[in-house]
Design a protein around this motif. Structure first.
Motif, PDB file in Angstrom:
ATOM      1  N   LEU A  55       0.930  -0.989  -0.009  1.00 15.77           N
ATOM      2  CA  LEU A  55       0.036  -0.070   0.079  1.00 15.77           C
ATOM      3  C   LEU A  55       1.031   1.329   0.011  1.00 15.77           C
ATOM      4  N   ALA A  56       2.093   1.242  -0.225  1.00 20.71           N
ATOM      5  CA  ALA A  56       3.089   2.185  -0.226  1.00 20.71           C
ATOM      6  C   ALA A  56       2.796   2.932  -1.410  1.00 20.71           C
ATOM      7  N   ASP A  57       3.060   4.266  -1.507  1.00 28.30           N
ATOM      8  CA  ASP A  57       2.884   5.601  -2.475  1.00 28.30           C
ATOM      9  C   ASP A  57       3.767   5.040  -3.431  1.00 28.30           C
ATOM     10  N   ASP A  58       5.177   4.423  -3.257  1.00 24.52           N
ATOM     11  CA  ASP A  58       5.934   4.237  -4.423  1.00 24.52           C
ATOM     12  C   ASP A  58       6.618   3.110  -4.051  1.00 24.52           C
ATOM     13  N   GLY A  59       7.713   2.742  -5.159  1.00 29.74           N
ATOM     14  CA  GLY A  59       8.514   1.812  -4.812  1.00 29.74           C
ATOM     15  C   GLY A  59       8.179   0.320  -5.328  1.00 29.74           C
ATOM     16  N   PRO A  60       8.819  -0.509  -5.177  1.00 32.23           N
ATOM     17  CA  PRO A  60       8.567  -2.054  -5.860  1.00 32.23           C
ATOM     18  C   PRO A  60       7.374  -2.472  -5.254  1.00 32.23           C
ATOM     19  N   GLY A  61       6.498  -2.871  -6.210  1.00 32.81           N
ATOM     20  CA  GLY A  61       5.114  -3.599  -6.079  1.00 32.81           C
ATOM     21  C   GLY A  61       4.135  -2.430  -5.772  1.00 32.81           C
ATOM     22  N   SER A  62       4.443  -1.262  -6.026  1.00 36.13           N
ATOM     23  CA  SER A  62       3.184  -0.371  -5.567  1.00 36.13           C
ATOM     24  C   SER A  62       2.586   0.120  -6.784  1.00 36.13           C
ATOM     25  N   LEU A  63       1.246   0.548  -6.648  1.00 40.78           N
ATOM     26  CA  LEU A  63       0.412   0.872  -7.808  1.00 40.78           C
ATOM     27  C   LEU A  63       1.191   2.021  -8.729  1.00 40.78           C
ATOM     28  N   ARG A  64       1.867   2.826  -7.889  1.00 43.68           N
ATOM     29  CA  ARG A  64       2.398   4.048  -8.568  1.00 43.68           C
ATOM     30  C   ARG A  64       3.536   3.356  -9.697  1.00 43.68           C
ATOM     31  N   GLU A  65       4.495   2.507  -9.245  1.00 38.11           N
ATOM     32  CA  GLU A  65       5.309   1.889  -9.968  1.00 38.11           C
ATOM     33  C   GLU A  65       4.814   1.299 -11.109  1.00 38.11           C
ATOM     34  N   GLY A  66       3.525   0.357 -11.082  1.00 33.18           N
ATOM     35  CA  GLY A  66       2.950  -0.239 -12.259  1.00 33.18           C
ATOM     36  C   GLY A  66       2.513   0.895 -13.248  1.00 33.18           C
ATOM     37  N   CYS A  67       1.959   1.877 -13.040  1.00 29.26           N
ATOM     38  CA  CYS A  67       1.440   2.966 -13.773  1.00 29.26           C
ATOM     39  C   CYS A  67       2.295   3.481 -14.320  1.00 29.26           C
ATOM     40  N   ARG A  68       3.431   3.680 -13.925  1.00 28.18           N
ATOM     41  CA  ARG A  68       4.295   4.461 -14.521  1.00 28.18           C
ATOM     42  C   ARG A  68       5.201   3.591 -15.717  1.00 28.18           C
ATOM     43  N   ARG A  69       5.051   2.349 -15.617  1.00 26.21           N
ATOM     44  CA  ARG A  69       5.791   1.483 -16.416  1.00 26.21           C
ATOM     45  C   ARG A  69       4.984   1.678 -17.992  1.00 26.21           C
ATOM     46  N   LYS A  70       6.066   1.778 -18.941  1.00 21.36           N
ATOM     47  CA  LYS A  70       5.675   2.043 -20.356  1.00 21.36           C
ATOM     48  C   LYS A  70       4.845   0.934 -21.275  1.00 21.36           C
ATOM     49  N   GLU A  71       5.146  -0.389 -20.718  1.00 22.04           N
ATOM     50  CA  GLU A  71       4.630  -1.336 -21.546  1.00 22.04           C
ATOM     51  C   GLU A  71       3.070  -1.402 -21.147  1.00 22.04           C
ATOM     52  N   PRO A  72       2.339  -2.277 -21.741  1.00 32.39           N
ATOM     53  CA  PRO A  72       1.048  -2.590 -21.359  1.00 32.39           C
ATOM     54  C   PRO A  72       1.017  -3.457 -20.204  1.00 32.39           C
ATOM     55  N   LEU A  73       0.147  -3.301 -19.291  1.00 30.95           N
ATOM     56  CA  LEU A  73       0.053  -4.061 -17.845  1.00 30.95           C
ATOM     57  C   LEU A  73      -1.494  -4.159 -17.422  1.00 30.95           C
ATOM     58  N   TRP A  74      -1.666  -5.246 -17.002  1.00 31.74           N
ATOM     59  CA  TRP A  74      -3.073  -5.257 -16.255  1.00 31.74           C
ATOM     60  C   TRP A  74      -2.730  -5.461 -14.782  1.00 31.74           C
ATOM     61  N   ILE A  75      -3.048  -4.314 -14.103  1.00 28.38           N
ATOM     62  CA  ILE A  75      -2.775  -4.324 -12.642  1.00 28.38           C
ATOM     63  C   ILE A  75      -3.951  -4.682 -11.670  1.00 28.38           C
ATOM     64  N   VAL A  76      -3.251  -5.472 -10.989  1.00 33.24           N
ATOM     65  CA  VAL A  76      -4.503  -6.141  -9.880  1.00 33.24           C
ATOM     66  C   VAL A  76      -3.580  -6.240  -8.658  1.00 33.24           C
ATOM     67  N   PHE A  77      -4.484  -6.271  -7.279  1.00 37.48           N
ATOM     68  CA  PHE A  77      -4.218  -6.117  -6.245  1.00 37.48           C
ATOM     69  C   PHE A  77      -4.176  -7.387  -5.385  1.00 37.48           C
ATOM     70  N   GLU A  78      -2.871  -7.453  -4.507  1.00 37.10           N
ATOM     71  CA  GLU A  78      -2.966  -8.734  -3.718  1.00 37.10           C
ATOM     72  C   GLU A  78      -3.357  -8.256  -2.121  1.00 37.10           C
ATOM     73  N   LEU A  79      -3.707  -7.077  -1.910  1.00 34.50           N
ATOM     74  CA  LEU A  79      -4.257  -6.916  -0.398  1.00 34.50           C
ATOM     75  C   LEU A  79      -5.347  -5.655  -0.714  1.00 34.50           C
ATOM     76  N   SER A  80      -6.003  -5.573   0.550  1.00 41.21           N
ATOM     77  CA  SER A  80      -6.791  -4.465   0.404  1.00 41.21           C
ATOM     78  C   SER A  80      -6.509  -3.176   1.416  1.00 41.21           C
ATOM     79  N   GLY A  81      -6.868  -2.107   1.279  1.00 45.04           N
ATOM     80  CA  GLY A  81      -6.483  -1.068   2.236  1.00 45.04           C
ATOM     81  C   GLY A  81      -6.477   0.093   1.496  1.00 45.04           C
ATOM     82  N   THR A  82      -5.863   1.324   2.284  1.00 46.98           N
ATOM     83  CA  THR A  82      -5.979   2.485   1.629  1.00 46.98           C
ATOM     84  C   THR A  82      -4.506   2.943   1.186  1.00 46.98           C
TER      85      THR A  82
END
Length: 380
Positions: free
Chosen positions: A88-115
């Motif tokens: 749930l970290a704002d940035d860094g490995p395994g974060s949503l931000r890291e996935g969204c900034r990557r240039k290649e197509p990605l299907w982003i799913v979540f392994e945990l719940s929270g804020t």
């Protein structure tokens, strides 16, 4: 143009939720006693209603290109690998931000719940699906920014408590296209919940729940941006629940609204401003203290000497609880009004009813649905 309502039911005939609450019987397998009822008489349980794209939760990537309306081409990260959000970290490995900034197509799913507390706007690059099904993820602090990107799907997230000037939950600008925002819950941001401006187009917002907010959806930023004449947006099966205004407010663009439920607004429900064309079809407008649903604002486009308002056509809308529609009696320029069938062949629309109202209260926004299995897709 006669094919704009009833015939659109046909394309859903194999979906398991369809039944006799529709004015047209579509498939023999559902041929039972309900089908003689007009849609207004459907019972008030969700089982009697069919929502569009009901089959998309059967396998993960079935969501891609299943949007209705102007955003129907959005494929998101269909052709990319899964990206697993593990923190749930704002940035860094395994974060949503890291996935969204990557240039290649990605299907982003979540392994945990929270804020996830965003300390800055989260920029989303092209060909991404942010798929919150199977978990409960809330974004707070700041919001998503879709800037010069295409083919983005955002599904089943909550947005709440965005703080700061110009902080929107989802900001789509400039020059972004093929975007689908589906089943999100949005409330309490300092600026807008969804802003679509600066020549962003071909966007669908569906089955979202909006509440506790003032300026809900803005389409077209100001009269100087005449390039926004290209904007096309579909908003359907959404629940605007006591939000104050802008459901939406539109400049320049073409907007198709259908089967939405807007209640207890604070200023107006829908606003047509400079050169906009709004086609309001089979929506439910239920006033609180402010009774007028439709508002017109006159503004002057930068390349036009004459100030103009927008155009709004209402077809099959239901106005209840003392709502006054506020339609202009002399719709000058009615001939300039677009019809959705000029742009897409089908959409799922039915007569507004108490049953539809019940469904939209329960089946919009974040949903507790399991994460579908990811089945291998054939090479594209």
């Amino acid at each position: 143009m006669g094919n704009s309502h009833g015939h659109h039911h046909r394309h859903r005939k194999n979906r398991n939720e369809e039944n006799g609450s529709f004015p047209h019987k579509s498939s023999g397998q559902f041929d039972h006693h309900h089908h003689h009822n007009p849609p207004q008489q459907a019972s008030s349980t969700s089982s009697t209603m069919s929502l569009p794209y009901a089959h998309v939760d059967s396998c993960l990537r079935a969501l891609a290109a299943q949007a209705e309306g102007f955003g129907r081409s959005a494929i998101g990260g269909l052709r990319g690998p899964l990206y697993h959000v593990t923190t749930l970290a704002d940035d860094g490995p395994g974060s949503l931000r890291e996935g969204c900034r990557r240039k290649e197509p990605l299907w982003i799913v979540f392994e945990l719940s929270g804020t996830i507390h965003l300390s800055s706007h989260l920029s989303v690059s092209s060909y991404k699906t942010i798929d919150g099904r199977g978990q409960r993820i809330k974004l707070t602090g700041k919001g998503l920014r879709l800037k010069e990107c295409e083919h983005v799907i955002v599904c089943n997230l909550e947005f709440e408590g965005g703080r700061g000037p110009d902080v929107d939950a989802i900001q789509i600008k400039p020059n972004s296209k093929h975007i689908w925002i589906d089943r999100c819950t949005l409330r309490d941001y300092d600026d807008g919940l969804i802003d679509i401006t600066r020549e962003s187009t071909d966007i669908t917002i569906s089955r979202c729940h909006f509440s506790q907010h003032d300026k809900t959806i803005l389409i077209g930023a100001d009269p100087s941006h005449v390039g926004d004449r290209c904007i096309r947006v579909t908003i359907h099966h959404c629940f605007f629940d006591g939000t104050r205004q802008r459901h939406p407010r539109v400049r320049f663009g073409k907007v198709h609204l259908y089967n939405n439920y807007t209640r207890n607004w604070g200023i107006y429900a829908v606003c047509a401003s400079v050169e906009s064309q709004i086609y309001s079809q089979c929506n439910i407008y239920e006033a609180g203290q402010k009774k007028v649903a439709f508002k017109y604002l006159t503004e002057k486009a930068a390349d036009n000497e004459e100030a103009r308002t927008g155009y709004l056509r209402s077809e099959g809308d239901l106005f209840i609880a003392g709502t006054q529609h506020g339609l202009m009696t002399d719709q000058v320029g009615e001939h300039t009004m677009f019809h959705p069938s000029e742009f897409y062949p089908s959409w799922t629309v039915e007569a507004p009813s108490d049953a539809l109202k019940q469904v939209l209260q329960h089946c919009t926004g974040w949903q507790s649905v399991p994460q579908p299995a990811d089945q291998a897709i054939a090479a594209q």
